[in-house]
Write a protein that holds these residues in place. Structure first.
Motif, short mmCIF file in Angstrom:
data_model
loop_
_atom_site.label_atom_id
_atom_site.label_comp_id
_atom_site.label_asym_id
_atom_site.label_seq_id
_atom_site.Cartn_x
_atom_site.Cartn_y
_atom_site.Cartn_z
N VAL A 46 0.84 -1.18 0.00
CA VAL A 46 0.00 0.00 0.00
C VAL A 46 0.88 1.24 0.00
O VAL A 46 1.90 1.30 0.70
CB VAL A 46 -0.93 0.01 1.23
CG1 VAL A 46 -1.63 1.36 1.39
CG2 VAL A 46 -1.94 -1.11 1.12
N THR A 59 -1.89 0.88 -4.59
CA THR A 59 -0.94 -0.19 -4.32
C THR A 59 0.09 -0.24 -5.44
O THR A 59 -0.20 0.17 -6.57
CB THR A 59 -1.62 -1.57 -4.18
OG1 THR A 59 -2.22 -1.93 -5.44
CG2 THR A 59 -2.67 -1.57 -3.09
N CYS A 110 -3.48 3.56 4.32
CA CYS A 110 -3.73 4.13 2.99
C CYS A 110 -3.98 5.63 3.03
O CYS A 110 -3.77 6.33 2.04
CB CYS A 110 -4.90 3.42 2.32
SG CYS A 110 -6.49 3.60 3.19
#
Length: 365
Positions: A145, A234, A315
C-alpha cells in the motif's frame, strides 16, 4: 516407474507456477489456459521463460522453424498473454506471470464478451480456491500500500518510494488502462479507467491496444480521481521505480481481497504509517468508518472514531475525507521492511515459497 507425459497446458502451468506470483494447478486454471492459449501456443509458451528473447532463440528451443514460431508469438502477444519488448524494429518475447499478467491483460480493453464472462467466473473461482493465498506473501508480499499523497505531512519524513506522485514524475512512459479486477468481478461501480502502468510494460500494452499513453499531468489527475473515489493506491513491494499503480477497491481487487475476503496476514504490505484519531477533534460523523476505510479498521465507540492499528493498512483515505481534520497518519512502531529492487523482492519471495530453485532453472534455459 515412468514419469507421466504432461500435455502442453500442464507443461505451461508448471512453468508459470515457478514464478513468485505462483500458478497452482486446479481445474479452473487449466480451463483458463485452454481459453487463452491454443494447444500450439501453449506448447511453444511452455518452452519459454519470463525474460524476453528473440524469435530465433525461442524457435530453436521449441524445435520450430522461425516463421512458425513468429506467427504463434505474434498471436499470443496480440492477446496479451505473453509480452514483447521492441527496439530498432526488433521484437523479443517473454511469458507473463498470472498477476500482473495473464489475469489482468485480457480484461484491460473492457471485457464484455462471452469469453470474458467465462474467464471472470473462472478467475473468481481460482482466486478463492488457490491463487489468492498462493499470490500472497509468505511472509514477503509482492505488493504494498502507498499512502494517499494529501494524507502525508513533512513531519512524516516521507521517503521517495512513499510519494505516489513521484512514481508518475519518474516514469519515462505512462499507460492508462482499465482495472481488470473491477471489469472481471463487477461487484462495484468505482471508476475502472484508473490502472497506471509504467515504462516497458506500458509500451507493450499501448502497442497492443490494451492501454493508452498519457502525460504526467493526466497521471496525477488519475491519482486525484482515484483518491476521491476511495480507492487504495498499491504498487510493487520494492523501493526502486514503480512498475505500476493499482487503484484498488476492497470488493473486487485481488490484492485487497487477500485480506478482506481470504484473511491472509501477508496479502500485501501495509504502508509505513497508521491512522490516529484526535478524540477531542472528532465530531462523530462516521465518514471514516462507514465510507472510507476499505478494511473495516475504524469503528465508532461512543460517537468517536477508533482505529485498530493491527487492521489499519495506512492508505490515508480516512484522513483526507475527515471534515474535522481529526485523523492523521503517524509512523508505526514496527516499520515494515521494503526490498530495494524488484529482483531482490522476487528472489526473497521465491525463496520463502520454495520455488527459487525451479524458477532459476526455468530462467536459465
Amino acid at each position: 516407474c515412468a514419469l507421466p507425459i504432461l500435455n502442453p497446458y500442464e507443461q505451461l502451468q508448471a512453468v508459470l507456477d515457478t514464478h513468485p506470483a505462483r500458478a497452482p494447478k486446479t481445474d479452473s486454471f487449466m480451463e483458463i489456459l485452454q481459453i487463452l492459449f491454443t494447444p500450439e501456443e501453449a506448447a511453444l509458451a511452455a518452452t519459454m521463460n519470463f525474460k524476453a528473447k528473440s524469435p530465433d532463440l525461442i524457435a530453436k528451443a521449441a524445435g520450430l522453424d522461425e516463421a512458425a514460431a513468429r506467427r504463434l508469438l505474434d498471436s499470443m502477444a496480440s492477446k496479451a498473454i505473453i509480452h514483447f519488448t521492441e527496439k530498432d524494429g526488433t521484437k523479443k518475447y517473454g511469458l507473463v506471470p498470472t498477476i500482473p499478467g495473464l489475469f489482468e491483460f485480457p480484461f484491460m480493453k473492457g471485457g464484455g464478451t462471452p469469453m470474458h464472462d467465462r474467464l471472470g467466473v473462472l478467475w473468481e473461482k481460482y482466486h478463492h480456491e488457490a491463487l489468492g493465498n498462493a499470490f500472497a506473501g509468505n511472509p514477503t508480499p509482492l505488493m504494498r500500500v502507498v499512502p494517499v499523497e494529501q494524507s502525508l505531512t513533512p513531519k512524516n519524513r516521507v521517503h521517495p518510494y512513499e510519494e505516489v506522485k513521484q512514481f508518475i514524475m519518474k516514469a519515462d512512459f505512462i499507460g492508462l488502462t482499465n482495472c481488470a479486477c473491477r471489469v472481471s468481478v463487477k461487484a462495484c461501480d468505482k471508476p475502472k479507467d484508473v490502472c497506471l502502468i509504467f515504462d516497458g510494460a506500458a509500451r507493450f500494452l499501448v502497442a497492443t491496444g490494451n492501454a493508452r499513453a498519457i502525460s504526467k499531468d493526466e497521471g496525477l489527475a488519475v491519482l486525484a480521481r482515484s483518491e476521491q473515489a476511495g480507492l487504495v493506491h498499491t504498487s510493487n513491494n520494492s523501493s526502486e521505480r514503480a512498475g505500476l499503480i493499482c487503484n484498488c477497491c476492497s470488493c473486487c481487487c485481488t490484492v485487497l481481497r487477500g485480506k478482506t475476503q481470504l484473511n491472509h496476514p501477508h496479502a500485501f504490505e501495509p504502508s509505513r504509517f497508521e491512522a490516529r484519531v484526535d478524540a477531542v477533534s472528532c465530531t462523530g460523523c462516521a465518514i471514516c468508518a462507514e465510507e472510507r476505510c476499505p478494511v473495516k479498521a475504524i469503528t465508532m465507540n461512543d460517537g468517536i472514531a477508533s482505529v485498530d492499528p493491527d487492521r489499519c493498512i495506512g492508505c490515508g483515505l480516512c484522513a483526507t475525507a475527515c471534515p474535522a481534520e481529526a485523523i492523521e497518519l503517524v509512523e508505526r512502531t514496527v516499520v515494515p521492511g521494503i526490498p530495494a529492487t524488484i529482483q531482490e523482492m522476487g528472489i526473497t519471495v521465491a525463496k520463502e515459497k520454495g520455488t527459487l530453485e525451479a524458477f532459476i532453472k526455468i530462467m536459465s534455459r
